[in-house]
Write a protein that holds these residues in place. Structure first.
Motif, PDB file in Angstrom:
ATOM      1  N   GLY A 135       0.642  -1.285  -0.028  1.00 29.32           N
ATOM      2  CA  GLY A 135      -0.090  -0.131  -0.129  1.00 29.32           C
ATOM      3  C   GLY A 135       0.903   1.243  -0.119  1.00 29.32           C
ATOM      4  N   TRP A 136       1.880   1.182   0.896  1.00 28.30           N
ATOM      5  CA  TRP A 136       2.812   2.276   0.670  1.00 28.30           C
ATOM      6  C   TRP A 136       3.291   2.698  -0.738  1.00 28.30           C
ATOM      7  CZ3 TRP A 136       7.839   3.864  -0.341  1.00 28.30           C
ATOM      8  CH2 TRP A 136       8.422   4.766   0.265  1.00 28.30           C
ATOM      9  N   LEU A 137       3.689   1.560  -1.474  1.00 31.69           N
ATOM     10  CA  LEU A 137       4.556   1.916  -2.813  1.00 31.69           C
ATOM     11  C   LEU A 137       3.254   2.293  -3.652  1.00 31.69           C
ATOM     12  CD1 LEU A 137       6.603  -1.335  -3.225  1.00 31.69           C
ATOM     13  CD2 LEU A 137       7.437   1.014  -2.886  1.00 31.69           C
ATOM     14  N   LEU A 138       1.949   1.798  -3.600  1.00 32.40           N
ATOM     15  CA  LEU A 138       0.879   2.604  -4.451  1.00 32.40           C
ATOM     16  C   LEU A 138       0.630   3.740  -4.196  1.00 32.40           C
ATOM     17  CD1 LEU A 138      -1.567   1.938  -6.190  1.00 32.40           C
ATOM     18  CD2 LEU A 138      -2.782   1.088  -4.276  1.00 32.40           C
ATOM     19  N   LEU A 139       0.624   4.335  -2.883  1.00 35.71           N
ATOM     20  CA  LEU A 139       0.386   5.567  -2.533  1.00 35.71           C
ATOM     21  C   LEU A 139       1.781   6.538  -3.142  1.00 35.71           C
ATOM     22  CD1 LEU A 139      -1.483   5.792   0.851  1.00 35.71           C
ATOM     23  CD2 LEU A 139      -2.348   5.974  -1.288  1.00 35.71           C
ATOM     24  N   LEU A 140       3.011   5.905  -2.945  1.00 32.27           N
ATOM     25  CA  LEU A 140       4.151   6.562  -3.540  1.00 32.27           C
ATOM     26  C   LEU A 140       3.958   6.978  -4.988  1.00 32.27           C
ATOM     27  CD1 LEU A 140       7.434   7.082  -3.221  1.00 32.27           C
ATOM     28  CD2 LEU A 140       7.505   4.945  -4.414  1.00 32.27           C
ATOM     29  N   PHE A 141       3.459   6.208  -5.759  1.00 34.48           N
ATOM     30  CA  PHE A 141       3.347   6.618  -7.362  1.00 34.48           C
ATOM     31  C   PHE A 141       1.929   7.344  -7.608  1.00 34.48           C
ATOM     32  CE2 PHE A 141       5.860   2.752  -7.687  1.00 34.48           C
ATOM     33  CZ  PHE A 141       7.091   3.514  -8.322  1.00 34.48           C
ATOM     34  N   VAL A 142       1.023   7.313  -6.643  1.00 33.47           N
ATOM     35  CA  VAL A 142      -0.452   8.180  -6.578  1.00 33.47           C
ATOM     36  C   VAL A 142       0.130   9.553  -6.352  1.00 33.47           C
ATOM     37  CG1 VAL A 142      -2.269   8.739  -5.519  1.00 33.47           C
ATOM     38  CG2 VAL A 142      -1.787   6.255  -6.077  1.00 33.47           C
ATOM     39  N   GLY A 143       0.923   9.633  -5.083  1.00 33.14           N
ATOM     40  CA  GLY A 143       1.477  11.045  -4.725  1.00 33.14           C
ATOM     41  C   GLY A 143       2.386  11.796  -5.852  1.00 33.14           C
ATOM     42  N   ALA A 144       3.128  10.857  -6.409  1.00 32.61           N
ATOM     43  CA  ALA A 144       3.948  11.615  -7.658  1.00 32.61           C
ATOM     44  C   ALA A 144       3.016  12.088  -8.834  1.00 32.61           C
ATOM     45  CB  ALA A 144       5.068  10.376  -8.118  1.00 32.61           C
ATOM     46  N   TYR A 145       2.170  11.200  -9.179  1.00 29.87           N
ATOM     47  CA  TYR A 145       1.459  11.695 -10.212  1.00 29.87           C
ATOM     48  C   TYR A 145       0.685  12.902 -10.037  1.00 29.87           C
ATOM     49  CZ  TYR A 145      -2.735  12.231 -12.715  1.00 29.87           C
ATOM     50  OH  TYR A 145      -3.831  12.730 -13.662  1.00 29.87           O
ATOM     51  N   LEU A 146       0.206  12.989  -8.533  1.00 34.30           N
ATOM     52  CA  LEU A 146      -0.719  14.169  -8.135  1.00 34.30           C
ATOM     53  C   LEU A 146       0.339  15.613  -8.417  1.00 34.30           C
ATOM     54  CD1 LEU A 146      -3.071  15.356  -7.105  1.00 34.30           C
ATOM     55  CD2 LEU A 146      -2.505  14.898  -4.829  1.00 34.30           C
ATOM     56  N   ILE A 147       1.528  15.556  -7.745  1.00 25.24           N
ATOM     57  CA  ILE A 147       2.207  16.770  -7.464  1.00 25.24           C
ATOM     58  C   ILE A 147       2.986  17.174  -8.788  1.00 25.24           C
ATOM     59  CG2 ILE A 147       4.344  15.572  -6.949  1.00 25.24           C
ATOM     60  CD1 ILE A 147       2.676  18.407  -5.309  1.00 25.24           C
ATOM     61  N   THR A 148       2.900  16.304  -9.689  1.00 29.28           N
ATOM     62  CA  THR A 148       3.758  16.373 -11.205  1.00 29.28           C
ATOM     63  C   THR A 148       3.558  17.775 -11.723  1.00 29.28           C
ATOM     64  OG1 THR A 148       3.825  14.222 -11.815  1.00 29.28           O
ATOM     65  CG2 THR A 148       4.083  15.942 -13.659  1.00 29.28           C
ATOM     66  N   PRO A 149       2.640  18.464 -12.052  1.00 29.32           N
ATOM     67  CA  PRO A 149       2.406  19.841 -12.225  1.00 29.32           C
ATOM     68  C   PRO A 149       3.072  20.977 -11.681  1.00 29.32           C
ATOM     69  CG  PRO A 149       0.294  18.708 -12.549  1.00 29.32           C
ATOM     70  CD  PRO A 149       1.044  17.930 -11.712  1.00 29.32           C
ATOM     71  N   ALA A 150       3.232  20.743 -10.042  1.00 27.21           N
ATOM     72  CA  ALA A 150       3.923  21.767  -9.316  1.00 27.21           C
ATOM     73  C   ALA A 150       5.422  21.543  -9.572  1.00 27.21           C
ATOM     74  CB  ALA A 150       3.368  21.204  -8.090  1.00 27.21           C
ATOM     75  N   SER A 151       5.746  20.252  -9.880  1.00 21.25           N
ATOM     76  CA  SER A 151       7.220  19.963 -10.013  1.00 21.25           C
ATOM     77  C   SER A 151       7.600  20.685 -11.234  1.00 21.25           C
ATOM     78  CB  SER A 151       7.505  18.522  -9.920  1.00 21.25           C
ATOM     79  OG  SER A 151       6.952  18.006  -8.801  1.00 21.25           O
ATOM     80  N   LEU A 152       6.683  20.834 -12.122  1.00 24.35           N
ATOM     81  CA  LEU A 152       7.072  21.488 -13.539  1.00 24.35           C
ATOM     82  C   LEU A 152       6.407  22.701 -13.798  1.00 24.35           C
ATOM     83  CD1 LEU A 152       6.351  17.995 -15.434  1.00 24.35           C
ATOM     84  CD2 LEU A 152       8.743  18.933 -14.873  1.00 24.35           C
TER      85      LEU A 152
END
Length: 411
Positions: free
Chosen positions: A24-41
């Motif tokens: 579950g931790w790994l799943l939320l890892l990539f969910v969080g990465a997807y969500l924040i992508t516009p802020a990172s760019l």
């Protein structure tokens, strides 16, 4: 919550329980990465699409908008069914949405990008609630705050991954391609989580159906509303820093976006240990009391926001930002356990959904408000004034709220 199990030997499932939490931790890892992508760019997004700071920040928060709209009914439904089968389906929804992001961003169609982010938000919300429910039902009541805090620490790790990795992935595949890259990772890890959940012995929550009267009792409970207010304010602080600090550091110190993203990645990354520490402090040290952790979180974040405003070097600013990340995230995880302690067992799923919706609402509103403040004043320091206001309001709210760990009576 009740202490019913599924009939398998619970004591023998320690390894399976931790495997489930890890998946579950790994799943939320990539969910969080997807969500924040516009802020990172953010500078690339604004430049290529020709949009303002406020619109760009809104793109970050579109999945939270979807969660706010569908959160309560979906949460109630998930509380009454076997949630395991929804995991790969929800991941597939997010993947489709991320593919839509790629098409829209490549074509410069802002309206389609907004729509695809909204669509992906449906899958994101389901995965979030299921992970919290699984963590709560995998461990006994005295350890649920800790377990919940551990599994959702994958989310800030995902923010860190997004801040650190998105600019580098964008350099290879172009920034629109970052969205489906994380979407594929979500789908793969969802399968691993699906398998792990099927092997673990679990405690179950009440299967008694939610009634209209029960729902009214929840929404009329002033303690529930206090936790919701804390959740909105806590997530507002968290998301405001995540969304705007890369841009602030780039503008203030003139460092490249990838470098500023690496610095800001430390802010959510410390949640990997800050969130579990918050749960552990509350469960083991404070006798399941929640208010001291909430209060310390807001007070610490407020003081550190002031210190960031007066920072004159990037080294000092980043150091203070990391400390702020610790304090802000101590309370995240406790929110979802605390709100359940103010309601009947059959309403636990509804309570988690309400807290999730409140968190997403704060995550959506704060970056947009911060963007409007910066755009209207032309002063980046307005970010810190906003942060101090959020922290002070949060501290006052905690001062007025009841202690869920000591009193679970409905009000």
């Amino acid at each position: 919550m009740t202490d019913l199990t599924d009939g398998r030997p619970f004591a023998a499932g320690s390894e399976s329980r931790w495997t489930t939490i890890a998946a579950g931790w790994l799943l939320l890892l990539f969910v969080g990465a997807y969500l924040i992508t516009p802020a990172s760019l953010l500078p690339l997004v604004m430049s290529d699409l020709g949009i303002t700071e406020a619109t760009a920040a809104a793109l970050v928060s579109m999945p939270q908008v979807a969660a706010t709209v569908i959160g309560i009914p979906v949460g109630i439904y998930l509380d009454r069914v076997e949630t395991r089968v929804t995991v790969p389906c929800a991941a597939a929804v997010l993947l489709v949405g991320s593919a839509g992001d790629w098409v829209a961003a490549s074509g410069g169609t802002v309206s389609l990008l907004i729509a695809s982010r909204l669509f992906a938000g449906v899958g994101m919300f389901v995965l979030w609630v299921v992970c919290i429910n699984v963590a709560a039902s995998t461990f006994p009541p005295t350890r649920r705050a800790t377990a919940t805090s551990v599994i959702i620490s994958g989310y800030p790790a995902g923010y860190a991954l997004g801040h650190l990795g998105a600019p580098r992935v964008a350099a290879v595949v172009g920034w629109p391609g970052v969205f489906p890259a994380f979407g594929v990772a979500v789908l793969v890890t969802s399968v691993a989580f699906y398998v792990a959940v099927g092997r673990v012995s679990r405690f179950h929550t009440s299967t008694e159906p939610m009634t209209l009267l029960g729902f009214k009792q929840v929404v009329r409970n002033r303690n529930v509303w206090a936790v919701l207010a804390v959740t909105v304010l806590g997530y507002s602080l968290y998301m405001m820093f995540n969304s705007w600090m890369p841009t602030y550091i780039t503008r203030r110190f003139g460092v490249p976006l990838a470098e500023s993203g690496a610095f800001v990645a430390l802010f959510p990354a410390v949640g990997v240990f800050a969130r579990p520490i918050g749960g552990w402090l509350s469960d083991a040290v404070l006798g399941q009391r929640r208010r001291p952790v909430f209060a310390g979180s807001f007070v610490g974040a407020t003081v550190l926001a002031v210190a960031m405003f007066y920072s004159t070097t990037i080294a000092v600013l980043v150091t203070i930002l990391v400390l702020a990340g610790v304090f802000v995230q101590l309370q995240i995880g406790l929110m979802y356990q605390s709100i359940q302690e103010f309601v009947e067992p059959r309403a636990a799923g509804t309570a988690v959904s309400l807290a999730s919706v409140a968190g997403w609402l704060g995550s959506f509103v704060a970056p947009v408000v911060a963007g409007e403040l910066v755009a209207s004043t032309g002063i980046d320091a307005a970010l810190f004034v906003f942060a101090v206001g959020l922290g002070l309001t949060g501290g006052l709210t905690v001062w007025q709220m009841a202690e869920s760990g000591e009193s679970t009576a409905l009000v």
